[in-house]
Design a protein around this motif. Structure first.
Motif, short mmCIF file in Angstrom:
data_model
loop_
_atom_site.label_atom_id
_atom_site.label_comp_id
_atom_site.label_asym_id
_atom_site.label_seq_id
_atom_site.Cartn_x
_atom_site.Cartn_y
_atom_site.Cartn_z
N ASN A 79 1.56 14.29 3.43
CA ASN A 79 1.60 12.99 2.77
C ASN A 79 0.21 12.38 2.79
OD1 ASN A 79 1.22 11.49 5.25
ND2 ASN A 79 3.37 11.87 5.71
N THR A 80 0.07 11.26 2.10
CA THR A 80 -1.25 10.65 1.99
C THR A 80 -1.77 10.14 3.33
OG1 THR A 80 -0.15 8.62 1.25
CG2 THR A 80 -1.06 10.05 -0.45
N ILE A 81 -0.89 9.80 4.25
CA ILE A 81 -1.34 9.37 5.59
C ILE A 81 -1.93 10.56 6.33
CG2 ILE A 81 -0.62 8.46 7.82
CD1 ILE A 81 1.55 6.88 6.30
N MET A 82 -1.20 11.69 6.36
CA MET A 82 -1.69 12.89 7.05
C MET A 82 -3.00 13.37 6.45
SD MET A 82 1.75 15.14 7.23
CE MET A 82 2.88 15.08 8.60
N ARG A 83 -3.14 13.26 5.14
CA ARG A 83 -4.34 13.72 4.43
C ARG A 83 -5.46 12.69 4.43
NH1 ARG A 83 -4.24 19.23 3.19
NH2 ARG A 83 -2.06 19.77 3.01
N ARG A 84 -5.21 11.55 5.05
CA ARG A 84 -6.18 10.45 5.12
C ARG A 84 -6.65 10.02 3.73
NH1 ARG A 84 -8.19 13.32 10.13
NH2 ARG A 84 -7.34 12.05 11.81
N MET A 85 -5.68 9.94 2.83
CA MET A 85 -5.95 9.49 1.46
C MET A 85 -5.52 8.03 1.34
SD MET A 85 -4.35 12.61 -0.71
CE MET A 85 -4.92 14.27 -0.53
N ALA B 102 0.86 -1.17 0.00
CA ALA B 102 0.00 0.00 0.00
C ALA B 102 0.90 1.23 0.00
CB ALA B 102 -0.92 -0.01 1.21
N PRO B 103 1.17 1.80 -1.17
CA PRO B 103 2.10 2.94 -1.24
C PRO B 103 1.53 4.18 -0.57
CG PRO B 103 1.02 2.65 -3.35
CD PRO B 103 0.60 1.49 -2.49
N GLN B 104 2.42 4.97 -0.03
CA GLN B 104 2.09 6.27 0.55
C GLN B 104 2.98 7.30 -0.14
OE1 GLN B 104 -0.45 6.53 2.64
NE2 GLN B 104 -0.67 4.31 2.78
N ILE B 105 2.42 8.44 -0.50
CA ILE B 105 3.15 9.48 -1.20
C ILE B 105 3.32 10.67 -0.26
CG2 ILE B 105 3.22 10.97 -3.25
CD1 ILE B 105 3.07 7.98 -3.94
N GLY C 43 6.60 -5.14 -8.99
CA GLY C 43 6.87 -5.09 -10.42
C GLY C 43 5.86 -4.28 -11.22
N SER C 44 4.77 -3.84 -10.59
CA SER C 44 3.78 -3.05 -11.32
C SER C 44 4.22 -1.59 -11.37
CB SER C 44 2.40 -3.18 -10.66
OG SER C 44 2.43 -2.65 -9.35
N VAL C 45 3.66 -0.85 -12.32
CA VAL C 45 3.98 0.57 -12.48
C VAL C 45 2.71 1.37 -12.25
CG1 VAL C 45 4.76 2.34 -14.09
CG2 VAL C 45 5.82 0.06 -14.12
N HIS C 46 2.80 2.40 -11.42
CA HIS C 46 1.66 3.26 -11.13
C HIS C 46 2.09 4.71 -11.26
CE1 HIS C 46 -0.93 0.06 -9.42
NE2 HIS C 46 0.25 -0.51 -9.22
N TYR C 47 1.17 5.56 -11.66
CA TYR C 47 1.44 6.99 -11.81
C TYR C 47 0.53 7.75 -10.85
CZ TYR C 47 3.75 5.52 -16.07
OH TYR C 47 4.58 4.90 -16.97
N TYR C 48 1.08 8.75 -10.19
CA TYR C 48 0.32 9.56 -9.25
C TYR C 48 0.58 11.02 -9.54
CZ TYR C 48 0.22 5.15 -6.72
OH TYR C 48 0.06 3.84 -6.38
N GLY C 49 -0.42 11.84 -9.31
CA GLY C 49 -0.28 13.28 -9.45
C GLY C 49 -0.45 13.93 -8.09
N ILE C 50 0.21 15.06 -7.91
CA ILE C 50 0.06 15.85 -6.70
C ILE C 50 -0.35 17.24 -7.14
CG2 ILE C 50 1.23 16.84 -4.70
CD1 ILE C 50 3.24 14.49 -4.92
#
Length: 105
Positions: free
Chosen positions: A20-26, A1-4, A34-41
């Motif tokens: 971060n996503t933890i502080m923002r409750r996201m 479970a990635p956190q940004i 091995g999977s690739v994911h893209y995230y925007g901020i």
């Protein structure tokens, strides 16, 4: 479970703002090895004139312990032009108005 996580920093390394996503409750979807994911901020700071940098990191919580997967310092360089209405780091909305002698508006 990635956190940004992200931080806006001064050229001297002073953290002006960060979160971060933890502080923002996201919650982000789980990622398989091995999977690739893209995230925007998306940020909307009202920055004053100056040079700024963005630090960006990805990590995960495993048994309540933080583990960085990747951490990039000064990944983005921002240059903000003239802000004649304010100085410092942020242009905080403000106004000035007269008061009566008893302190009421």
């Amino acid at each position: 479970a990635p956190q940004i996580g992200w931080a806006l920093v001064s050229p001297q390394g002073l953290v002006i703002s960060g979160s971060n996503t933890i502080m923002r409750r996201m919650s982000l979807p789980r990622a398989e090895a091995g999977s690739v994911h893209y995230y925007g901020i998306e940020l909307a700071p009202a920055l004053c004139r100056g040079e700024y940098f963005m630090n960006i990191g990805v990590g995960e919580l495993v048994d309540n312990a933080w583990s960085f997967l990747d951490n990039r310092r000064s990944a983005i360089h921002l240059t903000v032009g003239a802000t004649p209405q304010a100085s410092g780091f942020f242009d905080v909305p403000s106004r000035c108005f007269p008061l009566t002698a008893d302190g009421t508006a």
